[in-house]
Design a protein around this motif. Structure first.
Motif, PDB file in Angstrom:
ATOM      1  N   LEU C 281       0.821  -1.204   0.000  1.00 43.37           N
ATOM      2  CA  LEU C 281       0.000   0.000   0.000  1.00 43.37           C
ATOM      3  C   LEU C 281       0.855   1.253   0.000  1.00 43.37           C
ATOM      4  O   LEU C 281       0.477   2.261  -0.593  1.00 43.37           O
ATOM      5  CB  LEU C 281      -0.958  -0.029   1.189  1.00 43.37           C
ATOM      6  CG  LEU C 281      -2.104  -1.035   0.980  1.00 43.37           C
ATOM      7  CD1 LEU C 281      -2.969  -1.118   2.220  1.00 43.37           C
ATOM      8  CD2 LEU C 281      -2.934  -0.650  -0.236  1.00 43.37           C
ATOM      9  N   VAL C 284       1.446   1.749  -3.379  1.00 43.89           N
ATOM     10  CA  VAL C 284       0.238   2.154  -4.094  1.00 43.89           C
ATOM     11  C   VAL C 284      -0.091   3.604  -3.802  1.00 43.89           C
ATOM     12  O   VAL C 284      -0.527   4.340  -4.689  1.00 43.89           O
ATOM     13  CB  VAL C 284      -0.929   1.218  -3.718  1.00 43.89           C
ATOM     14  CG1 VAL C 284      -2.237   1.742  -4.278  1.00 43.89           C
ATOM     15  CG2 VAL C 284      -0.665  -0.178  -4.218  1.00 43.89           C
ATOM     16  N   MET C 287       1.742   5.608  -6.019  1.00 45.88           N
ATOM     17  CA  MET C 287       1.140   5.581  -7.334  1.00 45.88           C
ATOM     18  C   MET C 287      -0.051   6.512  -7.408  1.00 45.88           C
ATOM     19  O   MET C 287      -0.233   7.263  -8.362  1.00 45.88           O
ATOM     20  CB  MET C 287       0.673   4.153  -7.657  1.00 45.88           C
ATOM     21  CG  MET C 287       1.736   3.271  -8.254  1.00 45.88           C
ATOM     22  SD  MET C 287       1.245   1.549  -8.153  1.00 45.88           S
ATOM     23  CE  MET C 287      -0.057   1.495  -9.318  1.00 45.88           C
ATOM     24  N   PHE C 293       5.293   3.139  -8.663  1.00 44.28           N
ATOM     25  CA  PHE C 293       5.145   2.266  -7.502  1.00 44.28           C
ATOM     26  C   PHE C 293       6.377   2.402  -6.617  1.00 44.28           C
ATOM     27  O   PHE C 293       7.509   2.317  -7.102  1.00 44.28           O
ATOM     28  CB  PHE C 293       4.978   0.827  -7.986  1.00 44.28           C
ATOM     29  CG  PHE C 293       4.710  -0.168  -6.898  1.00 44.28           C
ATOM     30  CD1 PHE C 293       3.534  -0.111  -6.177  1.00 44.28           C
ATOM     31  CD2 PHE C 293       5.624  -1.168  -6.620  1.00 44.28           C
ATOM     32  CE1 PHE C 293       3.272  -1.043  -5.196  1.00 44.28           C
ATOM     33  CE2 PHE C 293       5.367  -2.092  -5.627  1.00 44.28           C
ATOM     34  CZ  PHE C 293       4.177  -2.033  -4.907  1.00 44.28           C
TER      35      PHE C 293
END
Lengths: 502, 589, 353, 516
Positions: C281, C284, C287, C293
């Motif tokens: 996460l 993420v 991102m 990433f």
């Protein structure tokens, strides 16, 4: 219709037949009508294709081109058109006959039977019209598989065993040898001094052959042997044993197998390969030719000898078929226009003759349940038409004028002489005598039993043979005579393929 | 139908067609019309034919030109003889009411006519085979096991002759570019195949056995029909293709001699006739051999052969007819079971005597006028030994055909049999045949002249007739010979040296190929029977070894799968790594 | 730095390598599994010492914690489920074919390794390539004093994510194959009684007291290793392992049930997944903020572009974030594995230890 | 076409991260699956993830086909410092194959898993599956040698556990898995040693960078590089079941849960094979002087032996899955043979066959597994007369079987065809012969199964085989159908394989027009 549409029609009609048969499986009369109508339609299509071909037009259809050098394509030439006509024409008669036979002997699974016939004819059409070796191979295999249920129709252990041998032999030879040969052809044609060139490689049937100048005599010979033995349907010894084993099938199937579709597809392939892949000139120049010729001659003689010892009628006919098929192989291998013509004529003549013989055998079986020749003495008095047809077909097989078989033999001899291979002619001569020895007694002992023979057994069925099972052999027997007088039509039709005699 | 079209039509076709028709026609009367009318129509067609040596009925078949109808002076007499014989045969068979025999007989005759009137080898081949396949039914029709077997042998050898002819024809085509018949030399490529094919039909020595084997076993009428065509067709073909081929002289001479011995000791009278048939054909063959057409006597010889063939068809037919009548009435043709039949069958006996006289070449009978030309040719060409052989054979013919047949059948000791006289149609046919035998033999009736005018070299023949035939010394010589022979017969009979008519079979040269042939076949069969399993066993054990090896290596319990453990694999890993390293390092060096 | 010949280091190297060799042969020759497990622990320790001698402090620490520490413990746990002695094997010399192969391949390798650049050589590709770049740019780009941490958690953070997953999947494997460890807990009433008995057993008294003292310290040390990883050797993996060891120790002393009550297996299982999830996460989030990433520069949103001064906070936050994931995952997986093994064992008798 | 493209191309926000999403989606969802309440729910998650991966994969492949190379920098660090996902035409084919086969086998999984796996293990089972998928995808996506190793480990460990669970709790699966574990670990270790050697020689872990440095410094004379090459070839070869390092494979495939067999047979060796190809052609250069001898004297013979020996072994097996497993090793031989030519045509053929083999073997194992759904039938003799009871299943098996045999008009034929062309272009006649013999043997071993199913008569008391449920038939027939479709029109896989070969070898092939 355009040529393309004709080809598609020729492929679709049998499949339509299969579908129709399945659709009407509940109503036998409609089902059989579908079969007969499809057969007639197919015959019309085949004839119109043949007319087109004789007019110098070659219908073509390229269905799929999956990769370079591998196209799924069709192209009609005289040889294929002839095969298509024979197969479809005899299908009509065989269908009519099947109705009589199957109902007469109360066979089970008749729907499956007619469906498989449709598929088999589809495959035979495909074989006839293939434009290259791969397409041919695919249909060749479809033919094998579609006829498997037919051979195993009875479903008992014996039938399964026979069918298994049938399938394994044919598939084994075709994949193990024929496919190798096809690939080999592709490879050899693609070979250039700089290595393999896919653009040049081909397996297309080309008049005059594709191998000349590409393959050394040794390579060519190896390919030839692979082809000759790989086409198991041509039943060249030692890959002949599937044929007697396939005799467990119901007689219409045997008729189809040994006269129309399967074996003829085999020898047709041999002939086609010889004339369109090897080409006469090249074929004549490689040593493999002689090997196959000798094997062919050996097959002719030995299988005739074996036929002499068989008392089971269908077994004897099967060995006779093996022998007669090798005529075509031998004709193809003679690599002269007359020899190949002889082979091609033999396809037609033998088809007509042998289907008659088998249908007669079936008619006898339906009426009396007899399978052995020794039981049939004097039976001809009760079944004169059947045995009369049998006798006529016998004469055609032997090659006695005025029946079609004689022309095939004549052309083969001519070819043997042109190729300077007298031993082939001698083989044919000996074979003729052997044919007399093993075929003539069957009908003669039935028609004119010597005094003191055992009395004839009575009919199994009250009315004897169904007339539907008698009419077709009568027609084909007459066909044998017609072919004698009409040989010019065939000859002129085929001569573009083989060229004129020198 | 226009005249032109009729002229294109080989008369044989008409007969064949009539033959097929007669299968279908059930009422005997109607069928009689067809069977007799067919050949008659054919004869009319032949008469209509005007232009000799012109190709008619030309068909192009598979690139080859076929001449289906072409008559010249040589073939004409044969066609005529065949036609007449066909008519007589039809008459002779009227009583039997058997469509098969009548039809086949007619087809057979038609095929012979068509072959003789054909202009190319392929057509000849077609009808050559047709004679075989149609005539065999006449044998099978007897319905005995022996007849069936003999028929099979007959058919096989006739088909063999046919395919040999076909093979020869392919050579012929290669040599000449077409198949039109013409005189060829034996030296020609492949000609010997044709020669053998013809030789089989002509029943050459060592190839002759089908004849003695099958004819006597044919039906009574069948034997009559058979006697007329097959061999004579071969004679025609020899005359057509191999005139003047030297070797034929010796073959012919041999043919005349050796059947004599067999005929003398043979019991079955029809078989005796079969042997004499052989002997007579020998004369014709011999004549053809001497027929060097460039010389006068060569032409005599050919004339002799043709005339002999014509005469022979008649008198041999007559003899077979009489024996057929005897057989028909008594059920046997064995000399040992016959005798004294003249009491109830006087006409038949008479006709038999006429036939015997003809075959023995008594002056005033047809045999004399035919044979003498051959003899003269032999004498004048200087074939002395041959001439002597022919002379001896002539005596022999008298011995077995001229005397033995009538004697044992109709006279001799009384068998006690009192059969009825032959049926009328038989008598009619025999009468006609006898009439022809006499008519062409007796000088002054014009028969001889008529016959001679039909010969290939009609002028030579006429010349011979006018100057040589009826010379005193010729007739005297012939009579001396005949009287001597009769004397010998009586003498031998008296002192009991003449071979008695005993039942039994006589070994002929067919022993040479039938016995060993059978031996070879059964040996092959045995070998096959033993080899098969042995081979199968060998193969399966070979495959067994192969399979065991494979199983040993590859099966789930086999070597390859054994030790599929981490340890073994780890070692393999090391091996492969080492291999890669070594190869890369070596390649860098 | 000049390339130097330092005799003491060489002697140390030779000594340590010889010890490794001896231990290896001993392991191969031994049949007692217990001895083998112990010797492999020794092997790991010696290697850790050797890594130390080669200045690879981080590796050394990891080796000590994982190889000598928890591996040994887990081996022992696993060993309880099987026999104590391996089957004797054939003598090495009898299996000459493998020997030959190994010798052959080995010599080829030796031959190849001649081309290897000398250790520590400055102009070797390793030291001139990426390695040098890391040295040069990581203080500026990442800002952690420990370059190893920068490399592991940031430059090659994705690898570390992968390693975490490896650990996680190993835990999953253990659960799937051995079981959840809860079976023993739930199904065994007798164990409770025995634990009660054990509670009153004086023979473990000192152990209990000491361990009660020690366990908090170990946990504390784990956190230290974790949070100080950016400055000194250490990081998530070591911390997780150390944390797990604390729980194991507790379990060994106070019984499995107590340990499972204190740290329920379901926590361990969920925690393992959570660890991976935390790590993922973090990536993420980067991102979602517009970066790639695991691009920590985006962890608070797109980078402002202003200088960070001494500390590059987004990077450090990211690193610590992922390290949390690692520590959670590793600790939970180790505990799971231990529970799984221990849960299968009917009882751990004293004489077995 | 454009509509289709609109459908399959992901929205920009996803497409931008497609490479990494392909990996982290299954990983994170997989981790979450641990918490799934039931096996069925976990299955939905697995299918959803697989479908998402396929979507991403196709979208990525399309992007690659347009832009050539897609590079994704992990953590925003540019290579060589950071890890890079680098996708060119070669990867994109592998990605599509693996994600597609992942989806297919995931759909297929549900009935098989419910039969074979204990209820409480199912969620975690799907976790392992998704992790394995992520690992395999990572292998084919990454452009970093060490990262490849990491993913190799992820997929391997997941594979070990998946295999060890065993079909119907088959105890032999444990041994098989253990063997696999030992060998797999050796393989992975070898690989990492090899990477270490390369790192020592080049100082970088990025594969493109390695290739550049080796090229620039002409390091192919360096024995370190050669040693590295050796280790990598053996390590990856072991993973790809290169003969004779294949011995882990047959027992593993034979005893694993049937879903696992399907999945592994169509993806695991493919990923390893891709990696091998990547290293041989992209990292190393076929022009390196030591490569060609290795290809010619080591790889090609091993491939040929594999094709023959393992085909023979397959012929003699009695267990259906072992037959197929040995066949897989033989098929790997085909692919390796393609690689060993060292030419673009060979690589194309190898990759093409790889794609086809995934399709056919996937379908075959599916059919075999489907047959075992109702009864434990693994022996050939158990299949006697099965086609009559389960016609759809076994027709699918037959179609795939034909493809495996290499019957014309199937995909299997075309790839063998291409391989034949490639080997012949090298003048390797013996290879053509070997291909022929091996295909002939395939006829035997596939033929045995088909013969039993279609032609033999069921024995009394034999286990009852029923028609498979729809979720099984759907992927089965999709794969079987693709075998036919690609047999008729191979432009999609063949074009991708050609593009891949062109991408790594930098040659312009003009084998077929379908590449663009």
């Amino acid at each position: 219709m355009s040529g393309e549409q004709l080809i598609i029609a020729a492929l679709i009609v049998p499949l339509f037949c299969t579908a129709g048969v399945w659709a009407f499986r509940g109503a036998p009369d409609v089902r059989e009508t579908v079969t007969v109508i499809s057969a007639i339609t197919l015959f019309v299509v085949a004839i119109s294709m043949a007319l087109r071909v004789s007019g110098g037009d070659a219908p073509e259809w390229e269905a799929i081109r999956a990769a370079e050098g591998f196209a799924f394509a069709f192209k009609l030439e005289p040889l294929g058109a002839m095969f298509a006509c024979i197969a479809s024409g005899l299908w009509i008669l065989n269908s009519i006959y099947s109705i009589g036979y199957m109902r007469g002997s109360k066979e089970k699974n008749q729907t499956r039977f007619y469906m498989c016939f449709g598929v088999a004819l589809f495959a035979a059409m495909g074989v006839a019209m293939s434009a290259n070796l791969f397409t041919l191979f695919v249909f060749y295999e479809v033919l094998t598989f579609s006829t498997y249920p037919l051979v195993a129709h009875k479903g008992d252990e014996n039938a399964r065993r026979g069918a298994r041998i049938y399938l394994t032999t044919l598939v084994g030879t075709s994949v193990g040898l024929l496919l190798v040969a096809i690939v080999g052809t592709y490879v050899v044609t693609g070979m250039t001094p700089d290595g393999f060139d896919a653009a040049q490689a081909t397996t297309e049937f080309t008049l005059g052959g594709v191998l000349e100048g590409k393959a050394s005599p040794l390579v060519g010979s190896v390919l030839l042997l692979l082809f000759a033995f790989g086409i198991g349907k041509a039943a060249l010894m030692p890959f002949h044993f599937w044929l007697p084993n396939a005799m467990v099938a119901p007689t219409p199937v045997s008729a189809l197998l040994h006269a129309v579709a399967v074996v003829k597809a085999g020898v047709f392939t041999v002939l086609k390969v010889a004339s369109y892949i090897f080409g006469q000139d090249y074929l004549a120049s490689i040593p493999g030719q002689d090997i196959v010729l000798v094997v062919g001659c050996f097959t002719i003689i030995v299988s005739s000898l074996i036929a002499l010892t068989k008392d089971n009628l269908k077994a004897r006919l099967a060995y006779s078929t093996i022998s007669q098929l090798s005529y075509v192989t031998v004709g193809a291998m003679l690599a002269t226009s007359a020899g190949m013509m002889g082979g091609a004529l033999q396809i037609a003549m033998h088809a007509m003759g042998k289907i008659t013989l088998f249908m007669c055998a079936g008619a006898i079986y339906v009426a009396t349940g007899m399978t052995n020749i020794s039981q049939m003495r004097g039976l001809g008095k009760r079944m004169p038409i059947v045995f009369g047809c049998f006798f006529l077909a016998t004469l055609s097989i032997i090659g006695v004028p005025p029946l079609g078989g004689s022309w095939a033999k004549y052309q083969l001899m001519l070819g043997a002489l042109d190729a300077d291979k007298a031993y082939v002619a001698w083989t044919l001569i000996i074979s003729s005598i052997l044919n007399v020895a093993y075929l003539i007694p069957i009908s003669i002992l039935a028609l004119m039993p010597p005094a003191g023979s055992a009395p004839v057994a009575s009919f199994k069925t009250p009315n004897g043979t169904p007339s539907l099972a008698v009419l077709p052999p009568l027609i084909t027997a007459i066909g044998c005579i017609v072919l004698f007088f009409g040989v010019n039509v065939l000859y002129d039709f085929l001569s573009p393929v083989f060229g004129g005699r020198p | 139908m226009s005249m032109e079209l009729l002229q294109e039509l080989n008369p044989g076709f008409v007969m064949i067609l009539a033959g097929f028709l007669s299968f279908l026609i059930r009422p005997a009367i109607l069928r009689a019309f067809v069977t007799i009318g067919g050949p008659l129509l054919a004869l009319i067609l032949l008469r209509l034919y005007s232009d000799f040596s012109v190709d008619h009925g030309v068909i192009s078949l598979m690139g080859i030109e076929m001449v289906t109808y072409r008559v010249d002076s040589l073939s004409f007499i044969f066609v005529l003889a065949f036609g007449i014989a066909a008519v007589l045969n039809s008459i002779y068979s009227l009583h039997i009411d058997d469509p098969l025999q009548e039809g086949c007989g007619l087809i057979y005759a038609g095929a012979a006519v068509a072959a003789a009137a054909a202009g190319d080898l392929l057509t000849i081949f077609i009808f050559w085979e047709l004679t075989a396949i149609s005539s065999v039914f006449l044998i099978w029709r007897s319905g005995t096991k022996a007849a069936y077997k003999a028929g099979m042998r007959y058919l096989a050898i006739q088909i063999l002759s046919g395919v040999l002819l076909l093979f020869g024809a392919t050579f012929y085509l290669q040599n000449h570019g077409d198949l039109h018949v013409r005189a060829i030399s034996l030296q020609e490529n492949g000609a010997w195949l044709i020669f053998i094919a013809l030789g089989i039909k002509a029943a050459f020595p060592f190839l002759h056995n089908w004849l003695q084997d099958s004819y006597p076993k044919a039906t009574p009428t069948g034997a009559v029909v058979l006697s007329a065509f097959t061999t004579k067709l071969a004679v025609y073909a020899f005359a057509r293709l191999f005139p003047g081929e030297d070797i034929l002289i010796y073959i012919g001479a041999a043919m005349t001699i050796f059947p004599v011995f067999f005929a003398v000791i043979e019991n079955d009278l029809r078989k005796v006739l079969a042997y004499s048939l052989n002997n007579q054909v020998g004369f014709m063959i011999c004549a053809i051999g001497m027929a060097d057409l460039s010389t006068e006597y060569g032409r005599y010889a050919l004339n002799g052969a043709a005339a002999h063939a014509f005469a022979h068809i008649m008198y041999k037919g007559l003899l077979f007819m009489t024996m057929g009548a005897v057989l028909y009435r008594t059920g046997t043709a064995k000399a040992s079971e016959l005798g004294g039949l003249y009491r109830t069958m006087p006409l038949t006996a008479l006709f038999c005597l006429i036939g015997g006289a003809s075959i023995s070449a008594f002056p005033l009978f047809s045999g004399f006028i035919a044979k003498s030309m051959t003899m003269s040719a032999a004498a004048h060409e200087g074939y002395i030994i041959v001439w002597c052989m022919l002379l001896f054979a002539s005596a022999g013919v008298l011995e077995h055909s001229g005397i033995k047949i009538p004697y044992f059948a109709f006279f001799s000791h009384d068998s006690g049999k009192r059969p009825k006289e032959a049926p009328f149609n038989m008598l009619l046919a025999m009468g006609c045949a006898a009439f022809i035998c006499v008519a062409v033999g007796v000088p002054g009736l014009g028969g001889t002249r008529w016959l001679y005018s039909l010969l290939p070299y009609a002028e030579s023949a006429q010349e011979y007739l006018d100057h040589s035939l009826w010379t005193t010394d010729h007739v005297i010589t012939q009579l001396q010979l005949l009287v001597l022979a009769i004397f010998a017969f009586i003498l031998l009979k008296r002192i009991g040296l003449y071979p008695p008519e005993k039942p039994g079979t006589i070994l002929d040269v067919d022993w040479i190929y039938r016995k060993p042939g059978f031996g070879i076949a059964s040996w092959a069969n045995n070998v096959w029977a033993r080899m098969g399993p042995a081979l199968g066993e060998g193969m399966s054990s070979l495959f067994g070894v192969f399979q065991r090896r494979l199983t040993f290596a590859f099966s789930p319990e086999g070597q390859m799968s054994r030790g599929a453990l981490a340890g073994v694999s780890a070692i393999w890993t090391a091996i492969i790594l080492g291999l890669v390293l070594i190869v890369s390092i070596l390649s860098a060096i | 730095m000049e390339e130097q010949f330092v005799p003491s280091v060489l002697i140390a190297n030779i000594a340590l390598m010889s010890m490794l060799g001896v231990i290896t042969i001993a392991i191969i020759r031994m049949t007692s599994l217990f001895g083998i497990v112990m010797l492999s622990g020794v092997y790991s320790l010696v290697s850790a010492a050797w890594f130390q001698a080669m200045d690879a402090v981080d590796v050394s620490f990891t080796e000590a914690a994982v190889g000598a520490g928890i591996s040994t413990a887990l081996y022992l746990g696993a060993m309880l489920l099987t026999v104590r002695k391996a089957k004797p094997t054939k003598g090495i010399l009898k299996r000459w074919a493998p020997l030959l192969v190994v010798i052959g391949t080995g010599s080829a390798l030796l031959y190849a390794s001649v081309d290897l650049p000398a250790f520590g050589s400055l102009d070797s590709p390793v030291n001139t390539g990426v390695g040098m770049q890391y040295m040069e740019v990581s203080p500026k780009e990442v800002g952690t004093p420990n370059v190893v941490t920068a490399v592991l958690a940031s430059y090659r953070g994705f690898d570390t994510f992968g390693e975490t997953v490896v650990v996680f999947i190993a835990g999953v494997a253990v659960i799937l194959l051995i079981g959840f460890g809860e079976r023993a807990l739930a199904a065994s009433n007798w164990r409770g009684r025995e634990d009660d008995d054990a509670q009153g057993d004086d023979s473990h008294l000192i152990l209990r007291v000491v361990s009660k003292l020690l366990i908090p310290l170990i946990v504390l040390y784990a956190f230290y290793v974790h949070f100080h990883g950016e400055y000194s050797p250490g990081g998530g993996f070591q911390a997780g392992v150390i944390f797990a060891v604390a729980i194991m120790l507790y379990s060994l002393i106070f019984g499995l049930k107590a340990a499972m009550t204190a740290f329920p297996p379901v926590w361990a299982r969920v925690g393992a997944a959570m660890g991976v999830a935390i790590y993922g996460l973090v990536g993420v989030i980067c991102m979602l903020n517009g970066g790639r990433f695991l691009d920590y520069d985006y962890i608070f949103g797109p980078p402002s572009g202003e200088a960070h001064g001494h500390h590059n906070w987004p990077q450090i936050t990211g690193i610590i974030g992922v390290e949390v994931g690692v520590v959670v995952a590793v600790a939970c997986v180790m505990i799971t594995a231990f529970y799984a093994f221990a849960g299968r064992t009917p009882e751990i008798r004293d004489e077995d230890w | 076409m454009t509509m289709l493209a609109d459908l399959v191309i992901a929205p920009t926000v996803l497409a931008m991260h497609a490479p990494v999403l392909l990996v982290i989606a299954p990983l994170l969802v997989g981790a979450a699956t641990v918490l799934a309440p039931s096996g069925r729910f976990a299955w939905y998650m697995a299918v959803a993830t697989s479908a998402f991966c396929l979507w991403m994969g196709i979208s990525l492949a399309m992007e690659v086909s347009q832009n050539g190379v897609v590079s994704y920098h992990m953590g925003g660090w540019a290579p060589p410092r950071g890890i890079e996902f680098r996708i060119d035409a070669l990867n994109s084919l592998a990605v599509v194959i693996i994600s597609f086969m992942g989806l297919m086998s995931a759909i297929y999984a549900q009935p098989a898993v419910e039969r074979e796996i204990r209820i409480e293990k199912r969620p975690m089972f799907y976790t392992a599956y998704q992790t394995c998928l992520a690992g395999l995808l990572g292998i084919v996506l990454t452009g970093d040698a060490f990262n490849l190793f990491v993913f190799l480990e992820i997929s391997s460990i997941a594979t070990y556990v998946l295999v060890a669970l065993g079909a119907g709790r088959d105890r032999r699966a444990l041994t098989a898995s253990f063997n696999y574990l030992i060998l797999g670990t050796i393989g992975a270790t070898f690989f990492v040693i090899g990477v270490g050697f390369l790192y020592a020689a080049t100082g970088t872990l990025n594969m493109a960078d390695m290739a550049r440095i080796m090229e620039a410094d002409s390091l192919h004379h360096s024995r370190v590089v050669q040693a590295g090459f050796g280790f990598i070839v053996v390590g990856l070869g072991l993973k790809a079941a290169m003969f004779p390092l294949h011995q882990w494979l047959p027992p593993a495939y034979a005893h694993a849960p049937s879903f696992v067999t399907v999945f592994l047979s169509s993806t695991a060796t493919k990923a390893a094979f891709y990696a091998l190809a990547r290293f041989m052609f992209s990292v190393f250069d076929p022009t390196f002087s030591f490569l060609e001898p290795v290809f010619l004297y080591v790889l090609a013979p091993l491939a040929a032996i594999a094709m023959l020996a393992c085909s023979f072994q397959a012929v003699f097996q009695t267990d259906v899955r072992r037959i197929l497993a040995y066949s897989s090793v033989a098929q790997v031989g085909y692919m390796l043979l393609g690689l060993a030519t060292g030419t673009a045509a060979g690589l194309t053929a190898g990759m093409f066959h790889m794609a086809n083999h995934a399709l056919m073997k996937g379908a075959l194992f599916m059919a075999v597994g489907a047959a075992a759904l109702n009864a434990s039938v693994w022996k050939v003799s158990h299949f006697n007369g099965a086609a009559a009871r389960a016609p759809l299943t076994f027709t699918g098996l037959a179609v795939a079987g034909f493809s495996l045999m290499g019957v014309p008009l199937t995909a299997g034929f075309l790839s063998k065809w291409k391989l034949l062309e490639a080997t012949l272009a090298e003048g390797w006649w013996w290879a053509a012969v070997v291909i022929g013999i091996s295909s002939f043997l395939a006829l035997f071993y596939v033929g045995r199964i088909m013969q039993a199913a279609f032609f033999a008569k069921a024995e009394e008391g034999a286990p009852e085989i029923k028609e498979a449920p729809f979720v099984v038939l759907l992927p089965l027939w999709l794969l079987a159908g693709l075998n036919i479709v690609f047999g008729l029109n191979p432009s999609l896989p063949l074009g991708m394989a050609e593009a891949g070969a062109r991408a790594v070898l930098g040659v312009d092939l003009n084998i077929s027009g379908g590449a663009q």
